[in-house]
Write an enzyme that holds these catalytic residues in place. Structure first.
Site, short mmCIF file in Angstrom:
data_model
loop_
_atom_site.label_atom_id
_atom_site.label_comp_id
_atom_site.label_asym_id
_atom_site.label_seq_id
_atom_site.Cartn_x
_atom_site.Cartn_y
_atom_site.Cartn_z
N ASP A 129 -0.03 -4.77 -3.49
CA ASP A 129 -1.13 -3.75 -3.97
C ASP A 129 -0.38 -1.87 -3.62
O ASP A 129 -0.84 -0.98 -3.02
CB ASP A 129 -2.08 -4.04 -2.97
CG ASP A 129 -2.72 -5.07 -2.94
OD1 ASP A 129 -2.32 -5.50 -4.18
OD2 ASP A 129 -3.46 -5.59 -2.09
N ASP A 167 0.73 -0.93 0.02
CA ASP A 167 -0.27 -0.29 -0.42
C ASP A 167 0.81 1.57 -0.16
O ASP A 167 0.60 1.39 0.50
CB ASP A 167 -0.70 -0.20 1.11
CG ASP A 167 -1.79 -0.72 1.42
OD1 ASP A 167 -2.23 -1.62 2.50
OD2 ASP A 167 -1.73 -1.36 0.35
#
Length: 302
Positions: A155, A134
């Protein structure tokens, strides 16, 4: 512990240059003369402010003029927030501006975004975003990233932004999570077919170590395009993963066009990727995908 979290709001630009003094200045942008002020942030106390946040706090609410905040080289350990009522701010660094998080040794699975972009019309030029999971929360709004470096393993570019990444370095560090770990570059979050948001990677470079998918859908109508991008031999042959969206294959738009390098071989890609026509590719890779009003040109004048 989150050491440096930047939240971008309307018309916030990050550039890589130096040399500002506190003064009234003017720029000619097309046929307009735009006034702007300059202030200097220096961690050693040699500028107008010693912290980035104090310089931002000095900007009046409902600001109507460009304010150039020049940040001299140094380490600034602070949480930086630019309120929504303080537009027209330019942060200009004299060295590569990096953001990072420090993990709690007792809870290494806890994740926080290194950089959060809740903005419309924001630009990041030659900025480094470094994290593991993230890294860049490209949350919402129209964004332009140029010559940036974005690093992570899971991600690490995610959210529902409508964003163009041009000539950026996408650095995968999957080995940090183990020899056999497989990561994900993107997790795009488009919610429904009428939403215009999506991630476009144009003329970028994907490299690093370990193994990774190009992306997985965070929301059922995720949209990602990799265009004319160099891909190292770290991309999983399948290219993309469904995550928990097994009922939404026909809604997802994951596409590749004109890429090159050993990781760009599409012969073993999943069968639900999208094949785009040239007209759609041209539309998505044009600057008008994020800017139909000329705001990128305005920032380039400073």
């Amino acid at each position: 512990m989150l050491l440096f979290l930047v939240r971008w709001w309307i018309y916030v630009f990050v550039l890589l240059n130096s040399g500002a003094v506190n003064s009234q200045n003017y720029r000619t942008v097309r046929d307009k003369i735009l006034p702007f002020n300059k202030v200097v942030v220096d961690s050693l106390g040699h500028g107008n402010f010693s912290t980035i946040q104090s310089a931002i706090d000095s900007v009046p609410s409902n600001n109507k003029y460009w304010i150039l905040i020049n940040v001299t080289a140094g380490i600034y350990r602070e949480k930086v927030t630019i309120p929504i009522d303080k537009p027209y701010i330019i942060l200009k660094g004299s060295g590569k501006m990096r953001t990072w998080v420090e993990w709690d040794d007792h809870n290494t699975t806890a994740q926080s975004p290194t950089f959060q972009s809740d903005a419309d019309n924001s630009c990041n030029d030659k900025v480094g975003f470094f994290g593991l999971q993230d890294t860049l929360w490209d949350n919402y709004g129209k964004h332009y990233y140029k010559f940036c470096t974005i690093e992570g393993a899971v991600d690490f570019i995610f959210g529902a932004g409508q964003s163009l990444f041009e000539r950026c370095s996408i650095n995968v560090i999957g080995r940090a999570l183990g020899k056999w770990f497989v990561g994900y570059i993107t997790a795009q979050a488009r919610e429904n077919p009428k939403d215009s948001n999506g991630f476009v990677f144009k003329n970028c470079n994907v490299s690093g170590n370990g193994s990774t998918f190009l992306g997985r859908p965070w929301r059922p109508y995720a949209k990602v395009l990799f265009y004319n991008t160099s891909m190292a031999n770290i991309i999983q042959p399948a290219g993309w993963d469904l995550w928990d969206s097994s009922q939404h294959e026909n809604n997802i738009m994951f596409a590749e066009y004109g890429n090159f390098g050993p990781g760009s071989n599409t012969s073993k890609r999943v069968n639900w990727t999208t094949t785009l026509d040239l007209k759609t590719v041209d539309m998505m890779t044009n600057i008008s995908f994020i800017d139909s009003e000329g705001w990128v040109h305005q920032y380039q004048q400073f």
